[in-house]
Write a protein that holds these residues in place. Sequence first.
Motif, mmCIF file in Angstrom:
data_model
loop_
_atom_site.group_PDB
_atom_site.id
_atom_site.type_symbol
_atom_site.label_atom_id
_atom_site.label_comp_id
_atom_site.label_asym_id
_atom_site.label_seq_id
_atom_site.Cartn_x
_atom_site.Cartn_y
_atom_site.Cartn_z
ATOM 1 N N THR A 43 -5.107 -2.651 -9.313
ATOM 2 C CA THR A 43 -4.149 -3.424 -10.097
ATOM 3 C C THR A 43 -2.763 -3.387 -9.463
ATOM 4 O O THR A 43 -2.127 -4.433 -9.270
ATOM 5 C CB THR A 43 -4.076 -2.883 -11.538
ATOM 6 N N LEU A 44 -2.289 -2.182 -9.113
ATOM 7 C CA LEU A 44 -0.977 -2.052 -8.489
ATOM 8 C C LEU A 44 -0.913 -2.824 -7.173
ATOM 9 O O LEU A 44 0.027 -3.582 -6.927
ATOM 10 C CB LEU A 44 -0.660 -0.576 -8.231
ATOM 11 N N GLN A 45 -1.927 -2.604 -6.324
ATOM 12 C CA GLN A 45 -1.926 -3.258 -5.018
ATOM 13 C C GLN A 45 -1.922 -4.771 -5.144
ATOM 14 O O GLN A 45 -1.110 -5.463 -4.512
ATOM 15 C CB GLN A 45 -3.137 -2.810 -4.196
ATOM 16 N N LEU A 46 -2.829 -5.303 -5.971
ATOM 17 C CA LEU A 46 -2.983 -6.746 -6.042
ATOM 18 C C LEU A 46 -1.810 -7.418 -6.757
ATOM 19 O O LEU A 46 -1.373 -8.502 -6.352
ATOM 20 C CB LEU A 46 -4.310 -7.084 -6.726
ATOM 21 N N GLN B 272 0.946 12.824 3.285
ATOM 22 C CA GLN B 272 1.422 12.354 4.600
ATOM 23 C C GLN B 272 0.323 11.596 5.332
ATOM 24 O O GLN B 272 0.552 10.518 5.889
ATOM 25 C CB GLN B 272 1.906 13.532 5.449
ATOM 26 N N ALA B 273 -0.888 12.158 5.315
ATOM 27 C CA ALA B 273 -2.022 11.457 5.920
ATOM 28 C C ALA B 273 -2.366 10.214 5.112
ATOM 29 O O ALA B 273 -2.818 9.203 5.666
ATOM 30 C CB ALA B 273 -3.235 12.397 5.998
ATOM 31 N N GLY B 274 -2.135 10.289 3.794
ATOM 32 C CA GLY B 274 -2.381 9.136 2.939
ATOM 33 C C GLY B 274 -1.492 7.959 3.298
ATOM 34 O O GLY B 274 -1.930 6.804 3.309
ATOM 35 N N TRP B 275 -0.225 8.243 3.612
ATOM 36 C CA TRP B 275 0.682 7.173 4.036
ATOM 37 C C TRP B 275 0.173 6.503 5.317
ATOM 38 O O TRP B 275 0.176 5.271 5.426
ATOM 39 C CB TRP B 275 2.079 7.738 4.274
ATOM 40 N N LEU B 276 -0.238 7.325 6.270
ATOM 41 C CA LEU B 276 -0.717 6.778 7.541
ATOM 42 C C LEU B 276 -2.001 5.979 7.352
ATOM 43 O O LEU B 276 -2.213 4.946 7.995
ATOM 44 C CB LEU B 276 -0.947 7.926 8.537
ATOM 45 N N ARG B 277 -2.839 6.464 6.455
ATOM 46 C CA ARG B 277 -4.086 5.760 6.168
ATOM 47 C C ARG B 277 -3.810 4.392 5.547
ATOM 48 O O ARG B 277 -4.403 3.385 5.932
ATOM 49 C CB ARG B 277 -4.934 6.614 5.234
ATOM 50 N N GLU B 278 -2.893 4.357 4.582
ATOM 51 C CA GLU B 278 -2.572 3.087 3.924
ATOM 52 C C GLU B 278 -1.900 2.119 4.894
ATOM 53 O O GLU B 278 -2.146 0.913 4.850
ATOM 54 C CB GLU B 278 -1.663 3.333 2.717
ATOM 55 N N ALA B 279 -1.042 2.656 5.766
ATOM 56 C CA ALA B 279 -0.321 1.809 6.722
ATOM 57 C C ALA B 279 -1.261 1.178 7.749
ATOM 58 O O ALA B 279 -0.908 0.172 8.374
ATOM 59 C CB ALA B 279 0.751 2.623 7.438
ATOM 60 N N SER B 280 -2.432 1.763 7.926
ATOM 61 C CA SER B 280 -3.397 1.212 8.878
ATOM 62 C C SER B 280 -4.542 0.508 8.155
ATOM 63 O O SER B 280 -4.718 -0.711 8.272
ATOM 64 C CB SER B 280 -3.944 2.332 9.778
ATOM 65 N N ALA C 156 0.815 -1.213 0.000
ATOM 66 C CA ALA C 156 0.000 0.000 0.000
ATOM 67 C C ALA C 156 0.848 1.263 0.000
ATOM 68 O O ALA C 156 0.527 2.245 -0.672
ATOM 69 C CB ALA C 156 -0.926 -0.008 1.216
ATOM 70 N N LEU C 157 1.953 1.242 0.762
ATOM 71 C CA LEU C 157 2.817 2.413 0.839
ATOM 72 C C LEU C 157 3.536 2.685 -0.483
ATOM 73 O O LEU C 157 3.884 3.824 -0.789
ATOM 74 C CB LEU C 157 3.839 2.231 1.967
ATOM 75 N N ILE C 158 3.733 1.652 -1.262
ATOM 76 C CA ILE C 158 4.323 1.840 -2.595
ATOM 77 C C ILE C 158 3.271 2.377 -3.569
ATOM 78 O O ILE C 158 3.485 3.376 -4.255
ATOM 79 C CB ILE C 158 4.901 0.506 -3.119
ATOM 80 N N ALA C 159 2.109 1.718 -3.607
ATOM 81 C CA ALA C 159 1.084 2.037 -4.603
ATOM 82 C C ALA C 159 0.482 3.428 -4.430
ATOM 83 O O ALA C 159 0.160 4.105 -5.416
ATOM 84 C CB ALA C 159 -0.015 0.983 -4.562
ATOM 85 N N VAL C 160 0.309 3.888 -3.189
ATOM 86 C CA VAL C 160 -0.397 5.151 -2.946
ATOM 87 C C VAL C 160 0.332 6.345 -3.567
ATOM 88 O O VAL C 160 -0.301 7.335 -3.944
ATOM 89 C CB VAL C 160 -0.610 5.382 -1.430
#
Length: 308
Positions: A290-293, A91-99, A49-53
Amino acid sequence: FLFPPLTSAAAAAVVSSRSLSSLETTATGAVAMSLKDALASMGLAGTTALIAVNFTHPIETWKTRLQVNPKFSVLGMIKQDGFFSLWKGIQAGWLREASYTTIKLGAYGPIRDAIGANKKDAPFLLKFAAGSLSGSIGSVVGNPFDVMKTKMMTATEKPSLGRAVSAMYHDQGIKGFYRGISANVMRACVLNGTKMACYDSIKGLIVSKTGWSRGDVRCTFTSAVCAGFFMTCTVAPFDMLRTTLMNQPTDRKIYNGFFDAATKIVKEHGPLAYYRGFFPIWGRFAPQATLQLVIFDMLRKLAGFDAI
């Protein structure tokens, strides 16, 4: 600038997962993931997720701004604020994806296996239930970061995560970080249920028709693209409601919950307003799914796990 450092937990999960036993057999003979493998799966999902976002965030910004303002012009924003304004709220997007995504994507496999939805003859609804459950849990954990991301994306001035958090806490306290929680849980339930059930089921169909393996990148890519389309069709109304509720001013309340917002949107803008920003939503969901999966299944393969 765009890539956050991987959390130590996620990185450790990626490295250590190679040495984990990928599956253990239960007393009933069904195959289920061990706790260590489940945690490793979520670590891999968080890394994914942290890569794709970083690649899909600009489309998310476009979609969110368009939902808030139908006259929004992405070219106008770039002209006024610069190209990197497309990454507002990253920055908030990273935290959102990490959780959120760590749980919704990483916990799907363990939940699916636990309820027996990993069998070849498992019904679609059982896979949908597994995706809905992991998505709902993830949305509750990630809701505060979702709120901050939405506020930062729609900010007219240069956004700051620290200022956004401070303003929200000052005006509404802890409860402010859980505004829109009902719409967000419903959205996650429908989104992840559709995404993972369609992805899983379409993969099975492709394997039976083509002879490709579930880990074949062609099978993964085709399944992910199809899942992204169906996901957009089902989740667009919930996405609109979530954005509407989360983007309320911090110092006042415009809507009294999910149903009040749903009613007012129809009265003021008509039912088609729920599909405002459909193409940006599809434009974001299709490549993101697609990226995530694809990345997730590749990391699972490298770590010694079977593909979803």
